[in-house]
Write an enzyme that holds these catalytic residues in place. Structure first.
Site, PDB file in Angstrom:
ATOM      1  N   SER A   1      33.140  37.313  49.008  1.00 19.32           N
ATOM      2  CA  SER A   1      33.519  36.708  47.735  1.00 19.32           C
ATOM      3  C   SER A   1      32.581  37.164  46.612  1.00 19.32           C
ATOM      4  CB  SER A   1      33.564  35.179  47.878  1.00 19.32           C
ATOM      5  OG  SER A   1      34.199  34.584  46.781  1.00 19.32           O
TER       6      SER A   1
ATOM      7  N   HIS B   1      41.032  32.762  51.990  1.00 18.76           N
ATOM      8  CA  HIS B   1      39.674  33.088  51.539  1.00 18.76           C
ATOM      9  C   HIS B   1      38.670  32.724  52.639  1.00 18.76           C
ATOM     10  CE1 HIS B   1      37.095  34.441  48.325  1.00 18.76           C
ATOM     11  NE2 HIS B   1      36.339  33.372  48.413  1.00 18.76           N
TER      12      HIS B   1
ATOM     13  N   ASP C   1      44.930  35.153  49.979  1.00 16.22           N
ATOM     14  CA  ASP C   1      43.717  34.620  49.339  1.00 16.22           C
ATOM     15  C   ASP C   1      44.093  33.944  48.020  1.00 16.22           C
ATOM     16  OD1 ASP C   1      41.202  34.183  48.145  1.00 16.22           O
ATOM     17  OD2 ASP C   1      40.353  35.968  49.098  1.00 16.22           O
TER      18      ASP C   1
END
Length: 257
Positions: free
Chosen positions: A128, A232, A199
């Site tokens: 991320s 995610h 995501d």
């Protein structure tokens, strides 16, 4: 966490904010030490959780360094403090870039790598916003300097970004033009990007666009892996490909010795 307030320093510029990085966790290699990789967590996380996962991977020749980001007010959280490598107004490639924060975190990564033995291959990766910081480090390495112009000291051999994006993508091509050695570094630096198509935090299109941006800037060894149904987070299939890629690109023996 201490910040210099918005006081104006010499030359009318805002005084530099002071950031204090958190605890660093180290996973020692179980076999012959051949590579050291700094791994950067995502927003609101810490180095401990990733160190526990990385320790389980079949990569006995890698030493993992898992730092913890500074705790600082985050714009996307309305100013609420969180561990973060840089300030972010929106988790996307199109958000304004916090160059000062990116430079500070990239310098922290380079500093963590600076004491490794000369014969050890060096890498940086993350998840991320940790992936964004890793990709920013790749751009600094390629240019030979940080965004603020200071020289970038580390010699990177591999960069990994999971569920992330490329900061400063719109200006990267211009920054690389006319820089001695930049084209050669871009061609030879292996980069792995992985992104889930489901995501909902850092959208898939930003990962895909980051891959295209890197290639258009002259990075030739870019691998982009997509995963149907992945949100995610990470899954075993992704980590298996991650291990295979690192073993290949870092020329690891792959077995304890």
């Amino acid at each position: 966490m201490s910040f210099t307030g918005p006081s104006v320093g010499s030359g009318g510029r805002t005084a530099r904010r002071l950031v204090e990085f958190g605890r660093t966790y180290v996973v020692r290699p179980k076999g012959k030490h051949q590579a050291t990789v700094v791994w950067l967590h995502g927003l609101g996380d810490n180095g401990s959780s990733w160190s526990q996962l990385l320790e389980t991977l079949p990569l006995p020749n890698i030493k993992w360094i898992c730092p913890t980001a500074p705790t600082q007010p985050i714009t996307v959280f309305g100013g609420f403090p969180s561990t973060a490598w840089f300030d972010v107004g929106d988790l996307s490639e199109d958000a304004p870039d916090d160059l000062e924060g990116l430079d500070a975190s990239a310098a922290h990564v380079a500093n963590l790598l600076s004491t490794e033995p000369a014969d050890i291959k060096l890498g940086v990766g993350g998840f991320s916003m940790g992936a964004a910081t890793a990709l920013y480090s790749a751009s600094c390495f390629t240019q030979g300097k940080y965004g603020n112009g200071n020289p970038y000291p580390a010699q990177l051999s591999a960069v990994v970004g999971l569920s992330g994006w490329l900061p400063c993508s719109k200006t990267l091509a211009n920054k690389l033009q006319g820089v001695d050695e930049a084209a050669r570094r871009a061609v030879s630096l292996p980069i792995l990007l992985c992104h889930g198509k489901a995501d909902d935090v850092v959208l898939y299109k930003f990962g895909e666009k980051s891959s295209r941006s890197l290639r258009s800037c002259g990075f030739q060894d870019v691998t982009f892996k997509s995963y149907n149904g992945l949100g995610h987070y990470t899954i075993p299939e992704e980590m298996d490909e991650f291990c295979t890629w690192l073993t290949s690109k870092l020329a690891l023996e792959g077995a304890s010795s």
